[in-house]
Design a protein around this motif. Structure first.
Motif, short mmCIF file in Angstrom:
data_model
loop_
_atom_site.label_atom_id
_atom_site.label_comp_id
_atom_site.label_asym_id
_atom_site.label_seq_id
_atom_site.Cartn_x
_atom_site.Cartn_y
_atom_site.Cartn_z
N ALA A 112 60.54 17.89 7.71
CA ALA A 112 59.72 17.87 8.76
C ALA A 112 59.62 19.02 9.80
O ALA A 112 58.90 19.58 10.61
CB ALA A 112 59.41 16.37 9.07
N ASP A 113 60.79 18.83 10.14
CA ASP A 113 61.85 19.60 11.40
C ASP A 113 61.75 21.36 10.72
O ASP A 113 61.43 21.68 11.91
CB ASP A 113 63.20 19.09 11.74
CG ASP A 113 63.89 20.26 12.55
OD1 ASP A 113 63.25 20.42 13.58
OD2 ASP A 113 64.93 19.99 12.69
N ALA A 114 61.82 21.82 9.43
CA ALA A 114 61.98 22.88 9.75
C ALA A 114 60.11 23.31 9.15
O ALA A 114 60.28 23.88 9.51
CB ALA A 114 62.02 23.00 7.94
N GLU A 115 59.37 22.71 8.98
CA GLU A 115 57.85 22.73 9.37
C GLU A 115 57.38 22.95 11.03
O GLU A 115 56.82 24.11 11.73
CB GLU A 115 57.26 21.90 8.72
CG GLU A 115 55.54 22.41 8.30
CD GLU A 115 55.29 23.57 7.86
OE1 GLU A 115 55.76 24.18 7.27
OE2 GLU A 115 54.15 24.04 8.23
N ARG A 116 58.06 22.00 11.03
CA ARG A 116 57.89 21.90 13.17
C ARG A 116 58.49 23.40 13.39
O ARG A 116 57.83 23.71 14.51
CB ARG A 116 57.94 20.65 13.62
CG ARG A 116 58.05 19.22 13.91
CD ARG A 116 58.12 18.60 15.02
NE ARG A 116 59.64 17.84 15.10
CZ ARG A 116 59.70 17.07 13.78
NH1 ARG A 116 59.29 16.69 12.97
NH2 ARG A 116 61.24 16.86 13.82
N THR A 117 59.24 23.43 13.01
CA THR A 117 60.00 25.11 13.95
C THR A 117 59.04 26.18 13.51
O THR A 117 59.19 26.94 14.25
CB THR A 117 61.45 24.88 12.82
OG1 THR A 117 62.20 23.49 13.51
CG2 THR A 117 61.72 26.09 13.32
N LEU A 118 59.31 25.97 11.74
CA LEU A 118 58.21 27.38 11.73
C LEU A 118 56.46 27.41 12.66
O LEU A 118 56.16 28.50 12.56
CB LEU A 118 58.00 27.25 10.05
CG LEU A 118 57.50 28.49 9.84
CD1 LEU A 118 57.23 29.98 9.65
CD2 LEU A 118 57.04 28.16 7.85
N GLN A 119 56.01 26.17 12.29
CA GLN A 119 54.84 26.05 13.33
C GLN A 119 54.86 26.35 14.95
O GLN A 119 53.70 27.26 15.01
CB GLN A 119 54.37 24.50 12.94
CG GLN A 119 52.92 25.02 13.35
CD GLN A 119 52.01 25.79 12.21
OE1 GLN A 119 52.36 26.08 11.15
NE2 GLN A 119 51.36 26.99 12.77
N GLN A 120 55.91 26.12 15.39
CA GLN A 120 56.07 26.60 16.96
C GLN A 120 56.26 28.03 17.08
O GLN A 120 56.24 28.49 17.82
CB GLN A 120 57.74 25.66 17.01
CG GLN A 120 57.61 25.52 18.09
CD GLN A 120 58.93 24.84 18.58
OE1 GLN A 120 59.82 24.68 18.12
NE2 GLN A 120 58.73 24.01 19.93
N PHE A 121 57.69 28.50 15.51
CA PHE A 121 57.15 29.84 15.69
C PHE A 121 56.05 30.81 15.77
O PHE A 121 55.59 31.34 16.32
CB PHE A 121 58.55 30.92 15.04
CG PHE A 121 58.49 31.90 14.94
CD1 PHE A 121 58.75 32.68 16.02
CD2 PHE A 121 58.38 32.56 13.60
CE1 PHE A 121 59.17 34.35 15.56
CE2 PHE A 121 58.01 33.80 12.99
CZ PHE A 121 59.06 35.05 14.56
N LEU A 122 55.43 30.03 14.66
CA LEU A 122 54.25 30.63 14.37
C LEU A 122 53.15 31.01 15.72
O LEU A 122 52.35 31.46 16.14
CB LEU A 122 53.45 29.80 12.98
CG LEU A 122 53.49 30.75 11.47
CD1 LEU A 122 53.59 29.67 11.10
CD2 LEU A 122 53.54 32.11 11.76
N ASP A 123 52.85 29.85 16.63
CA ASP A 123 52.31 29.37 17.59
C ASP A 123 52.27 29.88 19.19
O ASP A 123 51.39 30.25 19.39
CB ASP A 123 52.35 28.03 17.46
CG ASP A 123 51.35 26.99 16.76
OD1 ASP A 123 50.96 27.87 15.76
OD2 ASP A 123 51.73 25.47 17.04
#
Ligand SMILES: Cc1cc2nc3c(=O)[nH]c(=O)nc-3n(C[C@H](O)[C@H](O)[C@H](O)COP(=O)(O)O)c2cc1C
Length: 194
Positions: free
Chosen positions: A64-75
Protein backbone atom coordinates in the motif's frame (compact mmCIF):
# COMPACT_ATOMS: atom_id res chain seq x y z
CA UNK A 1 -0.50 22.56 -9.06
CA UNK A 2 0.84 19.70 -7.03
CA UNK A 3 4.39 19.77 -5.73
CA UNK A 4 6.03 16.70 -4.26
CA UNK A 5 8.91 17.52 -1.91
CA UNK A 6 11.35 14.78 -0.90
CA UNK A 7 14.42 14.88 1.32
CA UNK A 8 16.94 12.09 1.72
CA UNK A 9 19.84 13.54 3.70
CA UNK A 10 20.84 11.69 6.87
CA UNK A 11 22.33 14.87 8.35
CA UNK A 12 19.12 16.37 9.79
CA UNK A 13 19.34 20.08 10.59
CA UNK A 14 22.97 20.22 9.37
CA UNK A 15 21.96 19.13 5.90
CA UNK A 16 22.83 21.28 2.92
CA UNK A 17 20.26 19.67 0.62
CA UNK A 18 17.45 20.03 3.15
CA UNK A 19 18.18 23.76 3.36
CA UNK A 20 18.23 24.02 -0.44
CA UNK A 21 15.12 21.92 -1.07
CA UNK A 22 13.21 23.98 1.52
CA UNK A 23 14.35 27.19 -0.21
CA UNK A 24 13.17 25.84 -3.58
CA UNK A 25 9.78 24.87 -2.17
CA UNK A 26 9.42 28.24 -0.43
CA UNK A 27 10.09 30.02 -3.71
CA UNK A 28 7.65 27.85 -5.65
CA UNK A 29 4.87 28.06 -3.07
CA UNK A 30 5.15 31.85 -3.04
CA UNK A 31 3.78 31.83 -6.62
CA UNK A 32 0.31 33.34 -6.92
CA UNK A 33 -1.13 30.10 -8.30
CA UNK A 34 -2.38 27.51 -5.84
CA UNK A 35 0.32 25.00 -4.95
CA UNK A 36 -0.44 21.88 -2.94
CA UNK A 37 2.66 20.43 -1.32
CA UNK A 38 3.12 16.83 -0.26
CA UNK A 39 6.28 16.02 1.70
CA UNK A 40 8.14 12.83 2.51
CA UNK A 41 11.31 12.64 4.51
CA UNK A 42 12.93 9.49 3.13
CA UNK A 43 15.40 9.43 6.02
CA UNK A 44 12.76 9.57 8.76
CA UNK A 45 10.20 7.52 6.79
CA UNK A 46 12.20 5.31 4.43
CA UNK A 47 10.68 2.89 2.00
CA UNK A 48 12.02 -0.64 2.46
CA UNK A 49 14.53 -1.95 -0.04
CA UNK A 50 12.83 -3.58 -3.01
CA UNK A 51 12.98 -7.36 -2.57
CA UNK A 52 11.34 -10.42 -4.10
CA UNK A 53 8.77 -10.26 -1.32
CA UNK A 54 8.04 -6.62 -2.30
CA UNK A 55 7.42 -7.64 -5.91
CA UNK A 56 5.17 -10.46 -4.71
CA UNK A 57 3.27 -7.92 -2.54
CA UNK A 58 3.74 -10.26 0.41
CA UNK A 59 3.26 -7.46 2.96
CA UNK A 60 0.00 -5.57 2.33
CA UNK A 61 1.23 -2.56 4.32
CA UNK A 62 4.40 -2.30 2.25
CA UNK A 63 2.43 -2.78 -0.99
CA UNK A 64 0.00 0.00 0.00
CA UNK A 65 2.86 2.38 0.81
CA UNK A 66 4.51 1.54 -2.53
CA UNK A 67 1.29 2.25 -4.43
CA UNK A 68 0.73 5.54 -2.54
CA UNK A 69 4.33 6.52 -3.33
CA UNK A 70 3.92 5.76 -7.03
CA UNK A 71 0.56 7.59 -7.26
CA UNK A 72 1.99 10.60 -5.40
CA UNK A 73 4.79 10.79 -7.98
CA UNK A 74 2.40 10.35 -10.93
CA UNK A 75 0.09 13.08 -9.57
CA UNK A 76 2.88 15.65 -9.03
CA UNK A 77 3.44 18.49 -11.49
CA UNK A 78 6.72 19.46 -9.83
CA UNK A 79 9.04 17.20 -7.85
CA UNK A 80 11.68 18.79 -5.60
CA UNK A 81 14.28 16.33 -4.31
CA UNK A 82 17.00 16.88 -1.76
CA UNK A 83 19.68 14.53 -3.12
CA UNK A 84 23.11 14.59 -1.49
CA UNK A 85 26.09 12.79 -2.97
CA UNK A 86 26.82 9.80 -0.75
CA UNK A 87 29.70 7.57 -1.82
CA UNK A 88 29.71 9.14 -5.29
CA UNK A 89 26.03 8.35 -5.81
CA UNK A 90 22.79 8.98 -3.91
CA UNK A 91 21.57 7.90 -0.45
CA UNK A 92 20.15 4.38 -0.48
CA UNK A 93 16.87 5.81 0.86
CA UNK A 94 16.46 7.81 -2.34
CA UNK A 95 17.37 4.77 -4.43
CA UNK A 96 14.67 2.83 -2.55
CA UNK A 97 12.16 5.54 -3.56
CA UNK A 98 13.30 5.35 -7.20
CA UNK A 99 12.78 1.58 -7.12
CA UNK A 100 9.12 2.23 -6.19
CA UNK A 101 8.42 4.81 -8.88
CA UNK A 102 10.24 3.18 -11.81
CA UNK A 103 7.51 0.64 -12.48
CA UNK A 104 6.98 -1.06 -15.84
CA UNK A 105 3.58 -0.29 -17.30
CA UNK A 106 3.08 2.72 -14.98
CA UNK A 107 6.02 5.08 -15.53
CA UNK A 108 7.79 3.38 -18.44
CA UNK A 109 7.26 0.57 -20.91
CA UNK A 110 9.20 -1.29 -23.52
CA UNK A 111 7.98 -1.17 -27.10
CA UNK A 112 9.16 -2.70 -30.39
CA UNK A 113 11.37 0.35 -30.83
CA UNK A 114 12.77 0.49 -27.29
CA UNK A 115 11.84 1.99 -23.92
CA UNK A 116 9.24 4.72 -23.60
CA UNK A 117 8.78 6.99 -20.57
CA UNK A 118 5.19 7.38 -19.37
CA UNK A 119 5.62 10.02 -16.67
CA UNK A 120 6.37 13.06 -18.84
CA UNK A 121 5.04 16.57 -18.31
CA UNK A 122 6.60 17.10 -14.90
CA UNK A 123 9.39 19.34 -13.77
CA UNK A 124 12.03 17.92 -11.45
CA UNK A 125 14.28 20.19 -9.39
CA UNK A 126 17.11 18.49 -7.56
CA UNK A 127 18.87 20.09 -4.61
CA UNK A 128 22.33 18.57 -4.92
CA UNK A 129 25.00 18.75 -2.22
CA UNK A 130 28.53 17.41 -2.49
CA UNK A 131 31.45 17.55 -0.08
CA UNK A 132 33.91 17.66 -2.98
CA UNK A 133 33.72 19.10 -6.47
CA UNK A 134 32.47 16.66 -9.10
CA UNK A 135 30.74 18.68 -11.83
CA UNK A 136 31.69 17.23 -15.20
CA UNK A 137 34.09 14.74 -13.58
CA UNK A 138 34.01 10.94 -13.99
CA UNK A 139 33.46 10.72 -10.22
CA UNK A 140 29.90 12.03 -10.58
CA UNK A 141 27.50 9.09 -10.39
CA UNK A 142 24.88 11.21 -8.64
CA UNK A 143 23.59 13.93 -10.99
CA UNK A 144 24.01 12.03 -14.32
CA UNK A 145 22.34 9.02 -12.69
CA UNK A 146 19.35 11.08 -11.56
CA UNK A 147 19.08 12.76 -14.97
CA UNK A 148 19.09 9.33 -16.64
CA UNK A 149 16.46 7.87 -14.29
CA UNK A 150 14.04 10.73 -14.93
CA UNK A 151 14.76 10.76 -18.69
CA UNK A 152 13.94 7.05 -18.76
CA UNK A 153 10.59 7.86 -17.14
CA UNK A 154 9.94 10.51 -19.81
CA UNK A 155 10.98 13.58 -17.81
CA UNK A 156 13.55 15.78 -19.53
CA UNK A 157 12.81 18.94 -17.56
CA UNK A 158 15.32 18.33 -14.76
CA UNK A 159 17.24 21.16 -13.13
CA UNK A 160 19.95 20.99 -10.50
CA UNK A 161 20.44 23.50 -7.69
CA UNK A 162 23.94 22.54 -6.68
CA UNK A 163 26.20 23.29 -3.70
CA UNK A 164 29.52 21.52 -4.00
CA UNK A 165 32.85 21.64 -2.26
CA UNK A 166 30.89 22.12 0.97
CA UNK A 167 33.39 20.05 2.98
CA UNK A 168 36.39 22.17 2.00
CA UNK A 169 35.79 24.85 4.64
CA UNK A 170 32.98 26.71 6.41
CA UNK A 171 33.45 29.56 3.95
CA UNK A 172 33.24 27.24 0.95
CA UNK A 173 30.07 25.78 2.39
CA UNK A 174 28.31 29.09 3.02
CA UNK A 175 29.36 30.48 -0.38
CA UNK A 176 28.26 27.30 -2.16
CA UNK A 177 24.85 27.39 -0.46
CA UNK A 178 24.36 31.08 -1.28
CA UNK A 179 25.47 30.46 -4.88
CA UNK A 180 23.07 27.52 -5.20
CA UNK A 181 20.14 29.55 -3.85
CA UNK A 182 20.81 32.17 -6.52
CA UNK A 183 20.21 29.52 -9.20
CA UNK A 184 16.79 28.32 -8.00
CA UNK A 185 14.59 28.21 -11.10
CA UNK A 186 11.70 30.63 -11.16
CA UNK A 187 8.22 29.13 -10.89
CA UNK A 188 7.38 30.32 -14.38
CA UNK A 189 5.85 27.28 -15.99
CA UNK A 190 3.18 26.24 -13.52
CA UNK A 191 0.11 24.44 -14.71
CA UNK A 192 -3.20 25.62 -13.30
CA UNK A 193 -4.18 23.91 -10.06
CA UNK A 194 -6.21 20.80 -10.71
C1 LIG B 1 27.63 8.98 4.13
C2 LIG B 1 28.23 10.13 3.37
C3 LIG B 1 28.89 9.88 2.19
C4 LIG B 1 29.43 10.94 1.46
N1 LIG B 1 30.06 10.69 0.28
C5 LIG B 1 30.58 11.71 -0.43
C6 LIG B 1 31.21 11.48 -1.68
O1 LIG B 1 31.32 10.37 -2.18
N2 LIG B 1 31.71 12.55 -2.36
C7 LIG B 1 31.61 13.82 -1.87
O2 LIG B 1 32.06 14.74 -2.54
N3 LIG B 1 31.01 14.06 -0.70
C8 LIG B 1 30.50 13.04 0.02
N4 LIG B 1 29.88 13.29 1.21
C9 LIG B 1 29.68 14.67 1.63
C10 LIG B 1 28.29 15.13 1.24
O3 LIG B 1 28.06 15.02 -0.14
C11 LIG B 1 28.07 16.57 1.70
O4 LIG B 1 28.20 16.59 3.11
C12 LIG B 1 26.70 17.09 1.29
O5 LIG B 1 26.51 18.33 1.92
C13 LIG B 1 25.64 16.14 1.72
O6 LIG B 1 24.37 16.73 1.64
P1 LIG B 1 23.55 16.87 2.99
O7 LIG B 1 24.32 17.85 3.83
O8 LIG B 1 22.23 17.38 2.59
O9 LIG B 1 23.47 15.51 3.62
C14 LIG B 1 29.33 12.25 1.96
C15 LIG B 1 28.68 12.48 3.16
C16 LIG B 1 28.13 11.44 3.87
C17 LIG B 1 27.40 11.72 5.15
Amino acid sequence: MKLLHLDSSALGPNSVTRELSAAIVAQWTAAPEGVRVEYRDLDASPLPHLTGASLAKADPGEAADAERTLQQFLDADVVVIGAPMYNFSIPSTLKAWIDRVAVAGRTFRYTDSGPEGLAGGKKVIIASGRGGVHSGAPTDFQEPYLRQVFAFLGIDDVEFVRAEGVAYSAQHRSEAIAGAKATIPQPSRLRAAA
